[in-house]
Write a protein that holds these residues in place. Structure first.
Motif, PDB file in Angstrom:
ATOM      1  N   GLN A 126      80.148  28.675  -5.553  1.00 40.33           N
ATOM      2  CA  GLN A 126      79.478  27.380  -5.415  1.00 40.33           C
ATOM      3  C   GLN A 126      78.565  27.371  -4.190  1.00 40.33           C
ATOM      4  OE1 GLN A 126      82.078  23.793  -6.426  1.00 40.33           O
ATOM      5  NE2 GLN A 126      83.630  25.303  -5.852  1.00 40.33           N
ATOM      6  N   THR A 127      77.347  26.860  -4.381  1.00 40.20           N
ATOM      7  CA  THR A 127      76.357  26.765  -3.305  1.00 40.20           C
ATOM      8  C   THR A 127      75.743  25.379  -3.308  1.00 40.20           C
ATOM      9  OG1 THR A 127      75.827  29.119  -3.513  1.00 40.20           O
ATOM     10  CG2 THR A 127      74.238  27.741  -2.351  1.00 40.20           C
ATOM     11  N   LEU A 128      75.541  24.837  -2.103  1.00 40.17           N
ATOM     12  CA  LEU A 128      74.897  23.531  -1.941  1.00 40.17           C
ATOM     13  C   LEU A 128      73.725  23.683  -0.980  1.00 40.17           C
ATOM     14  CD1 LEU A 128      74.992  20.432  -2.486  1.00 40.17           C
ATOM     15  CD2 LEU A 128      76.331  20.238  -0.388  1.00 40.17           C
ATOM     16  N   VAL A 129      72.550  23.195  -1.409  1.00 37.89           N
ATOM     17  CA  VAL A 129      71.338  23.231  -0.586  1.00 37.89           C
ATOM     18  C   VAL A 129      70.865  21.795  -0.387  1.00 37.89           C
ATOM     19  CG1 VAL A 129      69.018  24.156  -0.331  1.00 37.89           C
ATOM     20  CG2 VAL A 129      70.733  25.454  -1.587  1.00 37.89           C
ATOM     21  N   ALA A 130      70.640  21.396   0.866  1.00 38.60           N
ATOM     22  CA  ALA A 130      70.218  20.026   1.186  1.00 38.60           C
ATOM     23  C   ALA A 130      68.964  20.073   2.044  1.00 38.60           C
ATOM     24  CB  ALA A 130      71.325  19.273   1.901  1.00 38.60           C
ATOM     25  N   GLY A 131      68.057  19.124   1.801  1.00 40.65           N
ATOM     26  CA  GLY A 131      66.824  19.094   2.569  1.00 40.65           C
ATOM     27  C   GLY A 131      66.337  17.680   2.822  1.00 40.65           C
ATOM     28  N   ALA A 132      65.519  17.529   3.853  1.00 39.77           N
ATOM     29  CA  ALA A 132      64.884  16.246   4.178  1.00 39.77           C
ATOM     30  C   ALA A 132      63.438  16.528   4.571  1.00 39.77           C
ATOM     31  CB  ALA A 132      65.619  15.540   5.302  1.00 39.77           C
ATOM     32  N   SER A 133      62.508  15.678   4.094  1.00 40.95           N
ATOM     33  CA  SER A 133      61.083  15.909   4.312  1.00 40.95           C
ATOM     34  C   SER A 133      60.382  14.615   4.703  1.00 40.95           C
ATOM     35  CB  SER A 133      60.421  16.469   3.039  1.00 40.95           C
ATOM     36  OG  SER A 133      61.111  17.576   2.526  1.00 40.95           O
ATOM     37  N   GLY A 134      59.216  14.776   5.285  1.00 42.03           N
ATOM     38  CA  GLY A 134      58.354  13.642   5.599  1.00 42.03           C
ATOM     39  C   GLY A 134      56.901  14.065   5.479  1.00 42.03           C
ATOM     40  N   ALA A 135      56.026  13.118   5.195  1.00 45.95           N
ATOM     41  CA  ALA A 135      54.586  13.380   5.134  1.00 45.95           C
ATOM     42  C   ALA A 135      53.876  12.171   5.738  1.00 45.95           C
ATOM     43  CB  ALA A 135      54.119  13.615   3.706  1.00 45.95           C
ATOM     44  N   PHE A 136      53.049  12.412   6.760  1.00 46.81           N
ATOM     45  CA  PHE A 136      52.431  11.324   7.509  1.00 46.81           C
ATOM     46  C   PHE A 136      50.956  11.618   7.713  1.00 46.81           C
ATOM     47  CE2 PHE A 136      56.748  12.261   8.971  1.00 46.81           C
ATOM     48  CZ  PHE A 136      57.410  11.092   8.634  1.00 46.81           C
ATOM     49  N   GLY A 137      50.112  10.636   7.369  1.00 43.41           N
ATOM     50  CA  GLY A 137      48.686  10.815   7.553  1.00 43.41           C
ATOM     51  C   GLY A 137      47.915   9.566   7.183  1.00 43.41           C
ATOM     52  N   PRO A 138      46.605   9.551   7.432  1.00 45.32           N
ATOM     53  CA  PRO A 138      45.776   8.388   7.104  1.00 45.32           C
ATOM     54  C   PRO A 138      45.489   8.312   5.618  1.00 45.32           C
ATOM     55  CG  PRO A 138      44.412  10.141   7.969  1.00 45.32           C
ATOM     56  CD  PRO A 138      45.835  10.635   8.070  1.00 45.32           C
TER      57      PRO A 138
END
Length: 504
Positions: free
Chosen positions: A330-342
């Motif tokens: 069993q494998t678990l992959v977790a991620g968090a992202s953001g994108a910021f711009g005009p």
């Protein structure tokens, strides 16, 4: 009387002895057969091991002979290169070892599973071609409608019409530049519903291979590492089309642009990596940012691309990714992202995302089957729309609008079950919706690009080999303001050569 009894007992004893003797004979025969079978299996395994060993020795000897010939050729053609100049300073060892990309195997004959490779061990290029075609029908009349965020299929590589759609014709060039860099380019062709062929450089980038401190730099045109699906190509997807939230927030071609990315592989007991991308924030592949939207009002306002005047006009995309081995299977992959711009209305855009991927693979798996996967992504977009003075001369006239913040949410969740070798059944649910109705909608009317909608998609995929697949998918769509639609799509894929590896 006694004589009769004695004869009877004697007969019984003889009969019993005969039966026992027959049973012993049968058991002995069974044991002999089993022993013979075991001996034959053992001898067969010995022969196979001996043949494999001899074949391996022959291949290794052929490699050694080929390398000797190559070395002899280099020595004869350039004898001076073997002696370094006396005045040249000694090279210092690198701080970190160079990541090795295997060069071509000169001794072994080419196989279909090998890349189509040109060049030598220090500089080479792999070639591959992947074709993705869909066929089907839908009750919707706007499969590829005029309003990008409201049509049935939001992705640029999704089915676009009843009948056949050439979703993706992708040629990949990847390889090793030198001991310090590797490169990749993805050139994509598509055929639109009018029969016109389009071509684009979807990706073309360079990556470092030997930076210290677990750092890596990537530069060029590439899919931004936002979420799990966005950085991938259509042939790796588990469904015929992309999720609704990706199309609504990141655009039909995904979030990609020219820029640079720095990543750091954090020294932790588990896989942990931090990414930071700085890229251009304009164009059709920056959908929620400085995008002209083909001169169609976006959220009731005209949107302009503008120019870069400062660092604040760039797109910033941070991401963190971690992987955990819950057990051997069993494998678990977790991620968090953001994108910021005009954005093109004079305001700015913020997109936040989280993603999870889980995989179970049976301890008794064969060729990777059976397995179960679960993947989900959730996103939130805050679009700060600038004030608009109105344009009475436009056709149709555009009303004056105040500045406002528009917040939208969306997610998808999908499960896949590889129940036998080559066969995978999957199911996905999508949902996209606004936090509340925008002020501009009270003036201009409901906006289908922000209307709530959801989709349910079961499918079945068969992989005849690692170079082809056949997929059957059904979609049930519900769109507020439009209604319900049913679609059935059949997808075909074939691959020539070997694609560059994709991340787990």
């Amino acid at each position: 009387m006694k004589l009769k009894n004695l004869l009877g007992w004697s007969s019984a004893l003889c009969l019993s002895a005969s039966v026992l003797q027959a049973q012993e004979t049968n058991e002995a025969d069974k044991l002999n057969k089993q022993l013979k079978q075991l001996q034959e299996n053992f001898e067969k395994q010995q022969r196979e091991m001996r043949e494999n060993f001899e074949r391996m020795m022959r291949e290794q000897q052929a490699q050694i002979d080929a390398l000797k010939k190559q070395l002899a050729t280099q020595t004869n053609t350039a004898p001076a290169a073997a002696q370094p100049a006396a005045s040249a300073p000694a090279q210092q060892p690198m701080t970190t070892p160079v990541t090795a990309i295997p060069g071509p195997d000169l001794a072994r004959p080419w196989r279909p599973s090998d890349p189509i490779r040109l060049g030598g061990a220090q500089n080479f290029i792999n070639l591959s071609f992947d074709a993705l075609v869909a066929a089907g029908a839908s009750t919707a009349n706007d499969i590829d409608g005029p309003v990008p965020g409201a049509k049935l299929e939001l992705g640029g590589h999704d089915p676009k019409q009843r009948g056949f759609t050439v979703q993706n014709l992708e040629t990949v060039f990847d390889g090793k530049v030198d001991p310090y860099f590797r490169g990749q380019a993805n050139i994509v062709l598509q055929i639109d519903p009018q029969g016109e062929t389009t071509i684009e450089a979807e990706e073309a980038y360079l990556e470092t291979m030997s930076l210290p401190w677990n750092l890596q730099v990537k530069a060029g045109q590439f899919f931004t590492e936002f979420g799990r699906l966005n950085p991938t190509h259509p042939h790796t997807w588990d469904f015929v089309d992309q999720p609704l939230v990706n199309g609504r927030f990141l655009g039909e071609d995904g979030l990609r642009s020219a820029g640079a990315r720095l990543s750091w592989l954090i020294p932790t007991p588990f896989y942990s990596e931090l990414f930071m991308t700085i890229a251009n924030s304009q164009g059709g592949t920056a959908y929620s940012f400085r995008n002209e939207h083909e001169d169609v009002p976006f959220f009731g306002r005209p949107s302009t691309q503008g120019r870069v005047k400062s660092l604040g006009d760039m797109l910033f995309v941070p991401r963190y990714l971690a992987s955990f081995n819950l057990s051997d299977s069993q494998t678990l992959v977790a991620g968090a992202s953001g994108a910021f711009g005009p954005n093109g209305t004079g305001g700015d855009t913020q997109i936040y995302g989280v993603d999870l991927f889980y995989k179970w693979k049976s301890p008794h798996q064969h060729a990777g089957f059976p397995f179960v996967t679960w993947q989900t992504e959730g996103m939130a977009r805050r679009f700060h729309a600038g004030a608009f003075a109105g344009d009475a001369a436009a056709l149709p006239p555009l009303a004056a609008l105040p500045a406002e913040t528009l917040t939208d949410y969306g997610f998808y969740s999908q499960v896949g079950y590889g129940f036998r070798k080559g066969w995978v059944a999957a199911f996905r649910g999508d949902y996209a919706f606004p936090e509340k109705r925008g002020v501009y909608e009270t003036i201009t009317g409901p906006d289908l690009e922000r209307a709530s909608r959801w989709r349910l998609s079961p499918n079945l995929t068969y992989y005849p080999s690692e170079f082809s697949k056949i997929r059957l998918q059904y979609n049930f769509d519900h769109r507020n303001g439009v209604g319900d639609d049913h679609s059935v799509w059949m997808q075909f894929e074939f691959l020539l050569g070997t694609h560059a590896a994709h991340k787990f």
